[in-house]
Scaffold this active site. Structure first.
Site, PDB file in Angstrom:
ATOM      1  N   HIS A 257      -2.818   4.909  -3.409  1.00  0.00           N
ATOM      2  CA  HIS A 257      -2.270   5.536  -2.199  1.00  0.00           C
ATOM      3  C   HIS A 257      -3.152   5.184  -1.105  1.00  0.00           C
ATOM      4  O   HIS A 257      -4.317   5.267  -1.498  1.00  0.00           O
ATOM      5  CB  HIS A 257      -2.303   7.227  -2.333  1.00  0.00           C
ATOM      6  CG  HIS A 257      -1.261   7.575  -1.301  1.00  0.00           C
ATOM      7  ND1 HIS A 257      -1.789   7.988  -0.047  1.00  0.00           N
ATOM      8  CD2 HIS A 257       0.000   8.286  -1.265  1.00  0.00           C
ATOM      9  CE1 HIS A 257      -0.957   8.334   0.605  1.00  0.00           C
ATOM     10  NE2 HIS A 257       0.087   8.628   0.013  1.00  0.00           N
ATOM     11  N   ASP A 308       4.719  10.353  -6.390  1.00  0.00           N
ATOM     12  CA  ASP A 308       6.382   9.878  -6.654  1.00  0.00           C
ATOM     13  C   ASP A 308       6.490   9.403  -8.016  1.00  0.00           C
ATOM     14  O   ASP A 308       7.507   9.457  -8.587  1.00  0.00           O
ATOM     15  CB  ASP A 308       6.345   8.423  -6.197  1.00  0.00           C
ATOM     16  CG  ASP A 308       6.398   8.305  -4.519  1.00  0.00           C
ATOM     17  OD1 ASP A 308       7.101   9.244  -4.163  1.00  0.00           O
ATOM     18  OD2 ASP A 308       5.753   7.696  -3.772  1.00  0.00           O
TER      19      ASP A 308
END
Length: 372
Positions: A257, A308
């Protein structure tokens, strides 16, 4: 001026909605762990929009407002039937439907604070109805009207299937909605703020945000994760599949991320729900495959999973079509988009950055007949 690719490290605005500091995500100062374990999604909506948790009366009022505004105009439902159903991704349908909603809102271009708040409620309420109605229409089924006695999370699952969901399913879905509600100045939120900073309307801002979320580097990652798990198929295929991807320097979706260094704090909550749900549905291999992939990728690349990664197996276990994963992200994230849109209106300034020009220097126009 110095250009920064992807605006990484650039602070573009101030906000009192959410923060990411030292790998800790908070909504208005509340740790995401606290909210994920204890809060309803409706409480989180109120928190993001009002910067405080609601009283019992305020929460009941919001729930009633959302329930009253959840049904879609008939014109939107009819519009779905005109789409080339076998070719349209649900995110494209969602983007078009939200834009279309603005045509049937008499307050669409009213820009005072009260009207914008009412539009925010209507948009928040109608997002799950759009996604579930389209999901049914494309299968030749009639849309299901929402029930006023169900929570926001339960209503989504009910409108999708026609069956009242089990408590564990509602818990999992509510938790996913809470975890995805806001995430500081992410790509789609920034897109929404840039749009409405021109004093464009709420519907334009949310439509623009959906367009940004549609990309696989933002909201589309969880759908890509499930595609990967399906391709792997069995637990004993994980090692060879992932190591081949790593050897070829291919991106493993659902890992890493931009703003987290030690790991996405939201991932662990969906990891727990994935373990529970896959066990209940008799398909524990989805969770087992996911943990094995995590072990390899984190061990080899030092990349922990993001939100996710485990949301994919959670949604799959809830019986949700894989191409609905990103629209579900939007059903949640619209609460954050709307919070940021309302905040942008409160103290607006046109967002207009500069670019570091790298093209040729001054040139002189040559008539076309003289060009070699």
């Amino acid at each position: 001026m110095t250009a920064t690719r992807g605006l990484e490290g650039v602070v573009a605005t101030t906000s009192s909605i959410s923060s990411i500091i030292d790998d800790t995500l908070t909504y208005v100062g509340y740790n995401i762990d606290d909210l994920a374990e204890n809060a309803s999604f409706e409480e989180v909506i109120y928190l993001l929009w009002h910067r405080k948790l609601p009283t019992a009366k305020q929460l009941e009022e919001l729930k009633n407002q959302l329930a009253e505004d959840m049904e879609l105009p008939q014109e939107v439902l009819e519009h779905f039937k005109m789409y080339p159903i076998d070719k349209v991704h649900p995110m494209a349908a969602l983007r078009s439907a939200v834009s279309l909603l603005g045509l049937y809102d008499e307050e669409a271009d009213e820009m005072n604070e009260e009207a914008n708040y009412r539009k925010a409620v209507r948009l928040q309420a109608k997002m799950p109805a759009i996604v579930t109605a389209f999901a049914r229409v494309r299968k030749g089924l009639d849309p299901i009207a929402p029930r006023k006695d169900l929570t926001f999370a339960a209503n989504f699952l009910y409108m999708l299937t026609g069956n009242e969901p089990e408590d564990i399913a509602v818990e999992a879905f509510n938790k996913a909605l809470v975890l995805h509600a806001d995430h500081e100045l992410n790509a789609s939120t920034f897109t929404a703020r840039v749009c409405v900073a021109t004093l464009s309307d709420v519907y334009s801002g949310v439509t623009a945000a959906i367009g940004a979320l549609k990309g696989p580097l933002h909201g589309g990652a969880n759908e890509a994760v499930m595609k990967m798990l399906t391709e792997i198929g069995e637990l004993n295929n994980v090692d060879s599949y992932i190591r081949e991807k790593l050897d070829n320097k291919e991106k493993i979706m659902g890992f890493g991320h931009r703003v987290y260094r030690k790991g996405d704090p939201r991932a662990k909550h969906l990891r727990e729900m994935s373990e529970k749900l896959t066990h209940l549905t008799g398909e524990p291999h989805w969770y087992q495959m996911s943990t094995q992939i995590e072990d390899i990728v984190t061990g080899e690349k030092d990349l922990p999973p993001n939100v996710d990664f485990y949301s994919a197996s959670v949604y799959h276990s809830l019986g949700i079509d894989h191409d609905l994963f990103t629209p579900i992200f939007a059903v949640s994230r619209v609460s954050g988009w709307l919070a940021h849109i309302l905040e942008q209106y409160e103290n607006n300034r046109l967002i207009r950055p500069r670019a570091d020009y790298t093209g040729p220097g001054m040139q002189t126009y040559v008539p076309v007949a003289e060009r070699g």
